[in-house]
Design a protein around this motif. Structure first.
Motif, mmCIF file in Angstrom:
data_model
loop_
_atom_site.group_PDB
_atom_site.id
_atom_site.type_symbol
_atom_site.label_atom_id
_atom_site.label_comp_id
_atom_site.label_asym_id
_atom_site.label_seq_id
_atom_site.Cartn_x
_atom_site.Cartn_y
_atom_site.Cartn_z
ATOM 1 N N SER A 192 0.849 -1.194 0.000
ATOM 2 C CA SER A 192 0.000 0.000 0.000
ATOM 3 C C SER A 192 0.880 1.237 0.000
ATOM 4 O O SER A 192 1.821 1.332 0.785
ATOM 5 C CB SER A 192 -0.878 0.027 1.251
ATOM 6 O OG SER A 192 -1.642 -1.133 1.313
ATOM 7 N N MET A 193 0.559 2.155 -0.880
ATOM 8 C CA MET A 193 1.378 3.361 -0.995
ATOM 9 C C MET A 193 0.521 4.609 -0.878
ATOM 10 O O MET A 193 -0.519 4.712 -1.525
ATOM 11 C CB MET A 193 2.067 3.389 -2.364
ATOM 12 C CG MET A 193 3.082 2.293 -2.548
ATOM 13 S SD MET A 193 3.377 1.942 -4.293
ATOM 14 C CE MET A 193 2.024 0.867 -4.668
ATOM 15 N N GLU A 194 0.972 5.518 -0.060
ATOM 16 C CA GLU A 194 0.296 6.813 -0.027
ATOM 17 C C GLU A 194 0.986 7.683 -1.071
ATOM 18 O O GLU A 194 2.214 7.791 -1.078
ATOM 19 C CB GLU A 194 0.421 7.451 1.363
ATOM 20 C CG GLU A 194 -0.652 8.492 1.608
ATOM 21 C CD GLU A 194 -0.487 9.130 2.976
ATOM 22 O OE1 GLU A 194 -0.777 10.326 3.090
ATOM 23 O OE2 GLU A 194 -0.056 8.431 3.907
ATOM 24 N N ILE A 195 0.211 8.300 -1.957
ATOM 25 C CA ILE A 195 0.848 8.970 -3.098
ATOM 26 C C ILE A 195 0.606 10.467 -3.097
ATOM 27 O O ILE A 195 -0.237 10.971 -2.365
ATOM 28 C CB ILE A 195 0.346 8.366 -4.427
ATOM 29 C CG1 ILE A 195 -1.183 8.422 -4.457
ATOM 30 C CG2 ILE A 195 0.855 6.946 -4.596
ATOM 31 C CD1 ILE A 195 -1.765 8.033 -5.775
ATOM 32 N N ARG A 196 1.364 11.197 -3.918
ATOM 33 C CA ARG A 196 1.268 12.646 -3.941
ATOM 34 C C ARG A 196 0.341 13.177 -5.035
ATOM 35 O O ARG A 196 -0.335 14.168 -4.836
ATOM 36 C CB ARG A 196 2.664 13.261 -4.137
ATOM 37 C CG ARG A 196 3.461 13.290 -2.869
ATOM 38 C CD ARG A 196 4.677 14.208 -2.997
ATOM 39 N NE ARG A 196 5.705 13.878 -2.016
ATOM 40 C CZ ARG A 196 5.635 14.192 -0.730
ATOM 41 N NH1 ARG A 196 4.589 14.864 -0.258
ATOM 42 N NH2 ARG A 196 6.599 13.851 0.099
ATOM 43 N N GLN A 197 0.348 12.527 -6.175
ATOM 44 C CA GLN A 197 -0.444 13.062 -7.288
ATOM 45 C C GLN A 197 -1.565 12.105 -7.696
ATOM 46 O O GLN A 197 -1.405 11.317 -8.615
ATOM 47 C CB GLN A 197 0.458 13.333 -8.514
ATOM 48 C CG GLN A 197 1.534 14.313 -8.261
ATOM 49 C CD GLN A 197 2.914 13.634 -8.149
ATOM 50 O OE1 GLN A 197 3.025 12.486 -7.713
ATOM 51 N NE2 GLN A 197 3.938 14.355 -8.568
ATOM 52 N N PRO A 198 -2.687 12.206 -6.982
ATOM 53 C CA PRO A 198 -3.787 11.281 -7.267
ATOM 54 C C PRO A 198 -4.280 11.384 -8.711
ATOM 55 O O PRO A 198 -4.782 10.405 -9.263
ATOM 56 C CB PRO A 198 -4.877 11.689 -6.269
ATOM 57 C CG PRO A 198 -4.485 13.032 -5.762
ATOM 58 C CD PRO A 198 -3.009 13.144 -5.898
ATOM 59 N N GLU A 199 -4.128 12.550 -9.341
ATOM 60 C CA GLU A 199 -4.647 12.713 -10.703
ATOM 61 C C GLU A 199 -3.889 11.827 -11.700
ATOM 62 O O GLU A 199 -4.377 11.554 -12.788
ATOM 63 C CB GLU A 199 -4.599 14.193 -11.117
ATOM 64 C CG GLU A 199 -3.208 14.784 -11.361
ATOM 65 C CD GLU A 199 -2.475 15.171 -10.069
ATOM 66 O OE1 GLU A 199 -3.069 15.015 -8.969
ATOM 67 O OE2 GLU A 199 -1.321 15.617 -10.133
ATOM 68 N N LYS A 200 -2.714 11.340 -11.286
ATOM 69 C CA LYS A 200 -1.930 10.530 -12.218
ATOM 70 C C LYS A 200 -2.251 9.029 -12.155
ATOM 71 O O LYS A 200 -1.686 8.248 -12.918
ATOM 72 C CB LYS A 200 -0.433 10.746 -11.953
ATOM 73 C CG LYS A 200 0.014 12.128 -12.369
ATOM 74 C CD LYS A 200 1.519 12.245 -12.358
ATOM 75 C CE LYS A 200 1.935 13.625 -12.834
ATOM 76 N NZ LYS A 200 3.339 13.916 -12.436
ATOM 77 N N SER A 228 8.086 5.948 -11.329
ATOM 78 C CA SER A 228 8.339 6.512 -12.648
ATOM 79 C C SER A 228 7.157 7.362 -13.104
ATOM 80 O O SER A 228 7.259 8.169 -14.018
ATOM 81 C CB SER A 228 8.611 5.391 -13.654
ATOM 82 O OG SER A 228 7.426 4.677 -13.880
ATOM 83 N N VAL A 229 6.009 7.180 -12.488
ATOM 84 C CA VAL A 229 4.827 7.941 -12.871
ATOM 85 C C VAL A 229 4.483 9.010 -11.845
ATOM 86 O O VAL A 229 4.103 10.115 -12.165
ATOM 87 C CB VAL A 229 3.609 7.000 -13.077
ATOM 88 C CG1 VAL A 229 2.376 7.808 -13.479
ATOM 89 C CG2 VAL A 229 3.939 5.936 -14.104
ATOM 90 N N MET A 230 4.593 8.649 -10.527
ATOM 91 C CA MET A 230 4.200 9.592 -9.471
ATOM 92 C C MET A 230 5.118 9.464 -8.265
ATOM 93 O O MET A 230 5.879 8.507 -8.148
ATOM 94 C CB MET A 230 2.748 9.324 -9.064
ATOM 95 C CG MET A 230 2.534 7.935 -8.512
ATOM 96 S SD MET A 230 0.808 7.560 -8.265
ATOM 97 C CE MET A 230 0.384 6.889 -9.835
#
Lengths: 272, 266, 338
Positions: free
Chosen positions: C253-261, C309-311
């Motif tokens: 599980s990863m908390e991410i910065r750019q949900p739009e990506k 590589s994406v976010m």
């Protein structure tokens, strides 16, 4: 009034629905309750043949046949028990829940009883009633019932229904004092069978006993509507009898309310 | 024989346990007794009121009808006392799966059903029956000689067996239909027909309660043997045959039923 | 000890319709529905085994147990317990088995527990000396003496379960059937019950068949499990093998910065695997992206590189699939089909 209908109609409809779910059971209960009518029918037939008088207790043999089956029709409208619901609620401990809900417990029970009444009236009773009326005119040679008599009979029966359920509610309060209400119900049924005229017309009782019955609500439950139907109570007598029924509705309504208040107070103190 | 002794012993033990549980509720006991007693008394009052109007009912006197009525209560009461649990099989146990527990114990299943309960309410009926029959004896309207006394008790047992068989048969239908209570009740209530002389009924009804659901043989027919000289002892013989035949049928159906039992939860 | 051969059970029920209209329709209809609750199940259980019989609600667990105990007759097939067909020789079989159904007590509700034991002693024909010996053992493992004289209805759930277990074991049965023996109990009581079952099994070589929803019961007691789903047997073997076969999934599980990506992330193609080998799930509220994958196919660093590589990633959590996870998936019957 509209508000009342909206609140309590679902109880009526639910009772109706439940009745229909037990289809097999239902047809059988009709049969069972007809048993006692048939036993009475044969018994009275034998009684009249054994008698040297044409009328017994003020009724001819033909009228007695009508009486016996009208007891069935009337009882199925009137005797829609609610005390068993009360005892069920007491045993399960759901009465307290009913106190919390913003509805009147007694009204909800009566609404339920009304559902049962409507169903029983529509499914077996009307058919039996019509059958009886045809039999009465063709085979027994009695005059057909008049429209006024039918109307008065129905009015009287509805009052009888109210008298019965209001009384049965008071009776159901017994459930708060014993878990074994079955024995009590049996006794109630036996007693009512007698005092209401289901088993035998009130006119068969000694006159002193009849006078006592005049001051009790029971004869109003079954005997009165049937007497109206048979045309034994007409004009002012019929009016008086209907008035007496109405009086019993009021008295039992008030009495039931008072008893309920006392019982629930006790319930709150003891915790239910 | 050993088996018999063992079951007798078990019966005593199980009933003793049951009695311990109901000792806690004397009030219930009294209420039940009163309920049944009162119901029966009302039947007598009814007859009394009717006989105020007529001298006899198709040749039967008030006293004779009282005997028939009282006699009818005895086998009914005996059956009611010992086998009341059968009602629960028809109404509840099959549908809610409570019947499981009988299947799990190394004892005859029917035995377990009846050994689980005595119904003290039945004393209301037995009491009425004993009072009325004793009253009839005092009035001298009942034939008393050795044959009649012996057959009296034989008839009580046979009558009770007929009651039990009819109950068991209809209760067992629950194994196929889940709840047979209404059928059971219907059949049971037909016993009310037999409280009066069957001659008063139409032919079809008479046939039904004599041969199909033979309640006439638990009440009116044997009772008439004890009342009238012209009824032969063969009446009690037929009663016994009927008791045996109906018991065999009912037990076979019950036994078959336990094999198609589906338990609850599906 | 137990042989179950191609056993099946059908239930036939009348069709029901909803609503008031349906009730009216029901008055006149007579349609039937046939449901096969147990469908051609076979297995053998040896003396002294403890077998967990698991599956989701309505999978057919209880129905099978009821056929083995003699409550139900199978529609097809046969079942032998210690060489006896429970449906043909019910009484003999009853003497051989002990049964505890978690929801339903076999004890006399209104009487002191001691009375129930007295009656059971007679019912199962237990001699006085055997009774004394058994009671001593049962009292030691189940600790019933504290409530032995109390009416059954006043017992707590844990006490009642111990009492029921004791009652089922009084006649030293060869087979003990337990249906949800620890349901609704607290941890300490659960532990006690499990210990007791283990001890009974070791001392008397009692064969135990138990159904349960509790993963602890399975892990601590069962050396073998049988999984049933929709009436069919789908697994039969050791617990370790089940873990080995189905426990290969891992979840990150990863908390991410750019949900739009998230929409632009095509993990399967980035990692060069098939779609079903790595399932992606994004939860908006916690802004968490979870990926479930086969640990033999994909390495965690590989996965993280691909995602990064994406976010950008704020936080990472790695979870090994636990047994409870496996069982949960078996119950929701996803895993066996995949």
């Amino acid at each position: 009034m509209r508000k009342y209908v909206k609140i309590y109609l679902p109880f009526t409809l639910n009772a109706l629905k439940r009745q229909m779910a037990y289809k097999g059971a239902f047809y059988l209960f009709i049969l069972v309750s007809l048993f006692s009518s048939f036993i009475s029918y044969y018994l009275w037939k034998a009684i009249y043949t054994s008698s040297d008088q044409a009328t017994l207790g003020g009724l001819t043999q033909e009228e007695m046949v009508v009486y016996v089956f009208m007891v069935y029709v009337t009882s199925s409208i009137v005797m829609s028990s609610i005390s068993n619901y009360v005892s069920e609620d007491v045993v399960k401990g759901t009465v307290a829940m009913n106190l919390i809900k913003p509805i009147d417990y007694r009204m909800s029970l009566i609404a339920m009883a009304a559902g049962n009444m409507i169903y029983r009236f529509l499914v077996p009773s009307v058919a039996i009633w019509i059958g009886l009326e045809i039999y009465k005119v063709t085979a027994l040679g009695l005059r057909p019932v008049t429209a006024v008599e039918v109307l008065l009979y129905l009015l009287s029966s509805i009052m009888s229904f109210l008298i019965y359920v209001l009384f049965d509610f008071c009776f159901g309060m017994v459930a708060f004092f014993t878990t074994y209400i079955f024995g009590m119900m049996l006794a109630e049924e036996a007693l009512l069978g007698f005092l209401t005229g289901q088993l035998i017309p009130i006119s068969f009782f000694p006159s002193a006993v009849q006078r006592v019955f005049d001051f009790l609500p029971f004869s109003s439950m079954v005997y009165t509507p049937i007497m109206i139907y048979l045309g034994k109570y007409t004009g002012r007598t019929a009016g008086f009898m209907l008035f007496r029924q109405a009086a019993w509705v009021v008295i039992l309504y008030v009495a039931g309310g008072l008893i309920w208040k006392r019982v629930t107070k006790r319930l709150v103190v003891l915790g239910g | 024989m050993n088996q018999c002794k063992r079951y007798l012993r078990l019966y005593k033990i199980m009933i003793a346990q049951f009695l311990k549980t109901i000792m806690q509720s004397k009030v219930d006991f009294l209420i039940g007794l009163f309920g049944f007693f009162f119901t029966q008394i009302m039947g007598i009052v009814f007859l009394y009121l009717v006989f105020q109007q007529i001298p006899n009912l198709q040749g039967w006197t008030f006293e004779q009808l009282i005997f028939i009525y009282g006699f009818a209560q005895l086998p009914r009461g005996i059956d009611h006392l010992f086998t009341d649990n059968i009602w629960l099989v028809g109404w509840r146990m099959v549908i809610n799966g409570d019947f499981d527990r009988y299947m799990l114990r190394p004892m005859n299943i029917f035995f377990q059903v009846i050994a689980e309960k005595l119904q003290p309410d039945a004393l209301g009926e037995l009491l009425t029956g004993v009072i009325l029959v004793a009253g009839s004896l005092a009035k001298g309207i009942v034939i008393v000689d050795i044959l009649h006394v012996v057959l009296f008790f034989v008839s009580l047992v046979a009558g009770a067996v007929i009651y039990t068989s009819i109950k068991l048969f209809f209760a067992s239908l629950a194994f196929w239909m889940k709840c047979s209570g209404p059928f059971l009740q219907t059949a049971y209530e037909m016993a009310d027909f037999a409280k009066y002389p069957t001659e008063i009924y139409a032919k079809g009804v008479r046939f039904l309660i004599t041969w199909v659901i033979p309640f006439a043989f638990v009440a009116y027919l044997p009772a008439s043997f004890f009342l009238k000289n012209d009824v032969s002892a063969g009446m009690i013989g037929i009663e016994c045959v009927i008791a045996v035949v109906f018991w065999c049928i009912a037990y076979a159906v019950f036994h078959r039923g336990t094999h198609v039992y589906e338990s609850a939860g599906n | 000890m137990i042989e179950v051969k191609h056993i099946s059970k059908d239930f036939v029920t009348p069709k029901k319709y909803p609503g008031l209209k349906g009730a009216v329709k029901g008055l006149f209809s007579n349609e039937k529905i046939v449901k096969t609750a147990v469908d051609d199940i076979s297995f053998e259980i040896q003396k002294g085994e403890i077998v967990g019989y698991i599956g989701s609600n309505g999978a057919g667990k209880s129905t099978t147990i009821k056929m083995m105990t003699g409550i139900l007759s199978p529609t097809r097939g046969e079942c032998l317990v210690d060489g006896i067909d429970p449906n043909k020789r019910r009484k003999e079989n009853a003497q051989n088995i002990g049964v505890v159904f978690g929801q339903r007590t076999q004890l006399w509700w209104d009487l002191p527990l001691s009375e129930s034991f007295t009656v059971l002693k007679e019912i199962y024909n237990v001699s006085d000396s055997t009774y004394a010996e058994r009671m001593e053992f049962l009292n030691r493992v189940l600790e019933m003496q504290d409530f032995f004289d109390r009416p059954v209805r006043t017992l707590s759930l844990g006490q009642r379960m111990r009492a029921d277990l004791g009652a089922a074991l009084l006649h030293n049965p060869k087979v003990l059937y337990l249906d949800e023996p620890t349901i609704g109990l607290d941890l300490i009581v659960k532990d006690n019950i499990r210990e007791a079952i283990k001890e009974i099994n070791e001392r008397y070589q009692t064969t135990v068949v138990l159904t349960t929803h509790d993963i602890g019961d399975i892990e601590e007691l069962c050396n073998r499990i049988i999984v049933i789903d929709e009436g069919k047997k789908i697994y039969d073997g050791s617990l370790a093998a089940l873990k080995e076969t189905y426990g290969t999934k891992r979840r990150v599980s990863m908390e991410i910065r750019q949900p739009e990506k998230v929409a632009k992330l095509h993990l399967a193609s980035l990692l060069n695997v098939r779609e079903e080998e790595c399932s992606v799930n994004y939860e908006k509220e916690s802004n968490t992206l979870s990926v479930t994958f086969d640990k033999h196919k994909i390495q965690v660093p590989q996965l993280l590189t691909a995602v990064m590589s994406v976010m950008d990633i704020k936080d990472v959590q790695i979870q090994e699939t636990e047994l409870s996870q496996i069982v949960k998936e078996i119950y929701s019957h996803g895993i066996m089909e995949g």
